[in-house]
Write a protein that holds these residues in place. Sequence first.
Motif, PDB file in Angstrom:
ATOM      1  N   TRP A 153       0.734  -0.907   0.412  1.00  0.00           N
ATOM      2  CA  TRP A 153      -0.333   0.098  -0.563  1.00  0.00           C
ATOM      3  C   TRP A 153       1.104   1.189   0.062  1.00  0.00           C
ATOM      4  O   TRP A 153       1.139   2.079  -0.460  1.00  0.00           O
ATOM      5  CB  TRP A 153      -0.648   0.247   1.178  1.00  0.00           C
ATOM      6  CG  TRP A 153      -1.911   1.162   1.422  1.00  0.00           C
ATOM      7  CD1 TRP A 153      -2.845   1.697   1.089  1.00  0.00           C
ATOM      8  CD2 TRP A 153      -1.071   2.206   2.166  1.00  0.00           C
ATOM      9  NE1 TRP A 153      -2.907   2.710   1.745  1.00  0.00           N
ATOM     10  CE2 TRP A 153      -2.513   3.187   2.642  1.00  0.00           C
ATOM     11  CE3 TRP A 153       0.149   2.315   3.678  1.00  0.00           C
ATOM     12  CZ2 TRP A 153      -2.173   4.115   3.471  1.00  0.00           C
ATOM     13  CZ3 TRP A 153      -0.135   3.222   4.481  1.00  0.00           C
ATOM     14  CH2 TRP A 153      -1.400   3.948   4.696  1.00  0.00           C
ATOM     15  N   GLY A 154       2.018   1.244   0.855  1.00  0.00           N
ATOM     16  CA  GLY A 154       2.650   2.610   0.921  1.00  0.00           C
ATOM     17  C   GLY A 154       4.349   2.793  -0.354  1.00  0.00           C
ATOM     18  O   GLY A 154       4.041   3.686  -0.290  1.00  0.00           O
ATOM     19  N   ARG A 155       3.681   1.556  -0.948  1.00  0.00           N
ATOM     20  CA  ARG A 155       4.442   1.785  -2.261  1.00  0.00           C
ATOM     21  C   ARG A 155       3.953   1.966  -3.328  1.00  0.00           C
ATOM     22  O   ARG A 155       4.471   2.271  -4.422  1.00  0.00           O
ATOM     23  CB  ARG A 155       5.759   0.625  -2.272  1.00  0.00           C
ATOM     24  CG  ARG A 155       6.725   0.970  -0.999  1.00  0.00           C
ATOM     25  CD  ARG A 155       7.446  -0.722  -1.382  1.00  0.00           C
ATOM     26  NE  ARG A 155       8.302  -0.760  -3.134  1.00  0.00           N
ATOM     27  CZ  ARG A 155       9.152  -0.549  -3.114  1.00  0.00           C
ATOM     28  NH1 ARG A 155       9.837  -0.131  -2.230  1.00  0.00           N
ATOM     29  NH2 ARG A 155      10.252  -1.498  -4.517  1.00  0.00           N
ATOM     30  N   ASP A 156       2.672   2.322  -3.453  1.00  0.00           N
ATOM     31  CA  ASP A 156       1.642   2.211  -4.030  1.00  0.00           C
ATOM     32  C   ASP A 156       1.597   1.132  -5.307  1.00  0.00           C
ATOM     33  O   ASP A 156       1.789   1.648  -6.618  1.00  0.00           O
ATOM     34  CB  ASP A 156       1.653   3.681  -4.773  1.00  0.00           C
ATOM     35  CG  ASP A 156       1.299   5.252  -3.995  1.00  0.00           C
ATOM     36  OD1 ASP A 156       0.594   4.509  -3.448  1.00  0.00           O
ATOM     37  OD2 ASP A 156       2.040   5.628  -4.374  1.00  0.00           O
ATOM     38  N   GLU A 157       1.960  -0.229  -4.751  1.00  0.00           N
ATOM     39  CA  GLU A 157       1.880  -0.982  -6.082  1.00  0.00           C
ATOM     40  C   GLU A 157       1.060  -2.221  -6.462  1.00  0.00           C
ATOM     41  O   GLU A 157       0.850  -2.091  -7.479  1.00  0.00           O
ATOM     42  CB  GLU A 157       3.060  -2.109  -5.023  1.00  0.00           C
ATOM     43  CG  GLU A 157       3.918  -2.182  -4.875  1.00  0.00           C
ATOM     44  CD  GLU A 157       5.515  -2.172  -5.518  1.00  0.00           C
ATOM     45  OE1 GLU A 157       4.705  -2.815  -6.526  1.00  0.00           O
ATOM     46  OE2 GLU A 157       6.488  -2.093  -4.858  1.00  0.00           O
ATOM     47  N   VAL A 158      -0.640  -1.600  -5.618  1.00  0.00           N
ATOM     48  CA  VAL A 158      -1.674  -2.508  -5.671  1.00  0.00           C
ATOM     49  C   VAL A 158      -2.719  -1.245  -5.106  1.00  0.00           C
ATOM     50  O   VAL A 158      -3.500  -1.601  -4.491  1.00  0.00           O
ATOM     51  CB  VAL A 158      -1.791  -3.256  -4.642  1.00  0.00           C
ATOM     52  CG1 VAL A 158      -0.887  -4.719  -4.663  1.00  0.00           C
ATOM     53  CG2 VAL A 158      -1.174  -3.332  -3.381  1.00  0.00           C
TER      54      VAL A 158
END
Length: 416
Positions: free
Chosen positions: A116-121
Amino acid sequence: MKLISTRLTISLALCLATLSACNDTENKGGLIVDNKVEKGQMKPATSLPKDAAETGKENFARLAIDCVSKQYPNKISHVLNSQQDVKSPQQLHPSFYGCFDWHSAVHGHWMLVRLWGRDEVPNLDAEIEAILDRNLTDGNIAGERQYFMEADRDSFERPYGMAWLMQLSAELREISQGQGPKADKAKIYAKRLAPLEAIIGEKLKAWLPKLAYPIREGTHAQSAFAFGLIHDWSKIAKDEGMAKMIADTSMKFYAKDEACPLAYEPSGEDFLSPCLMEADLMRRIMPQDKFVAWFDKFLPNIPDADNDDWLPMGVVNDRSDGKLVHLDGLNLSRAWALEGIISALPADHPKRATLSAALTRHADTALQNVSGQFYSGGHWLASFATYLTTQRGINGPAQAANKTENAPKKEMEKSQ
């Protein structure tokens, strides 16, 4: 590392297909069959996505979404001091009651926060935030903290689960250093988690001076793996006292080690390599020149040329067996330990090619075996896969909200 990243990308694509296929055998009507819902418990998540456009990481996230609020089956490690202590998992652990056991629930939350924090999903952001809003409340964390304060609980989840809790805190701390809505939410979650982080930190600091010997096994009690996670937390949290304790204890336990018997690994239920995890810890603790000198004595029998026979992968004969499936986790954790070791060696080190080849073999095979077919592996292996594919043990502060990422990560994204 470009070749390694490309091979990992291929493995993620294969893993996606595996996850989708496994979904057909485990779910009916879009809901997980055995996810019993009790009063006050979150509705079961929808089944694993079948859309081929979704990335492997979204499928990994789905495994955690589906288990962090799934209370049963559950394996509790619980000291009963009286009849009053006979409670359900959710009553004992208001935040971390899912995913079969406490530590898996903790690193399931870590994985969701990481992605979530890395904008992966991005397709799953709303679901992840709903879970974090529900489970990481002040009241729930107070209940978790109280559990650790009761009598005969000093050794609960020590060191493995404790280390993962610190890693969850580290992730939230990193995200909160960025800018934007996620950074703001991460500040809130980190503040809520802080009382539990503090009591576990205190217990670890009380334990480390009393630990007379390293714990060299390949499962939860291993000290080297836990020290690595705690070390990384201490750097992010700027806890100089903890950082010094971990460094001093690591040097006392491991600095004189030579000729680690790697050929004796793995044991039949390992999910961590005693030798490789020790090396992955020491590359964090020692300057490069000292680490290289230590490493060459620690693993002196690595062939200079690529050799497929060196470090054969762990074999799993029954993935429905919760102990035997540990070896899938071993292959994942070996891969990230090998990558960590490679990152600390100079470019001209003669063992790099052999280590890189072993890394690729382990990652290619292990990522394909991360699925929800059996809950025995499905409740935890995706966390290990995420630790590997996002290079958690190698990356410095992610500045996640600002999308600062390293070159191998970008290469992987392009291929997807």
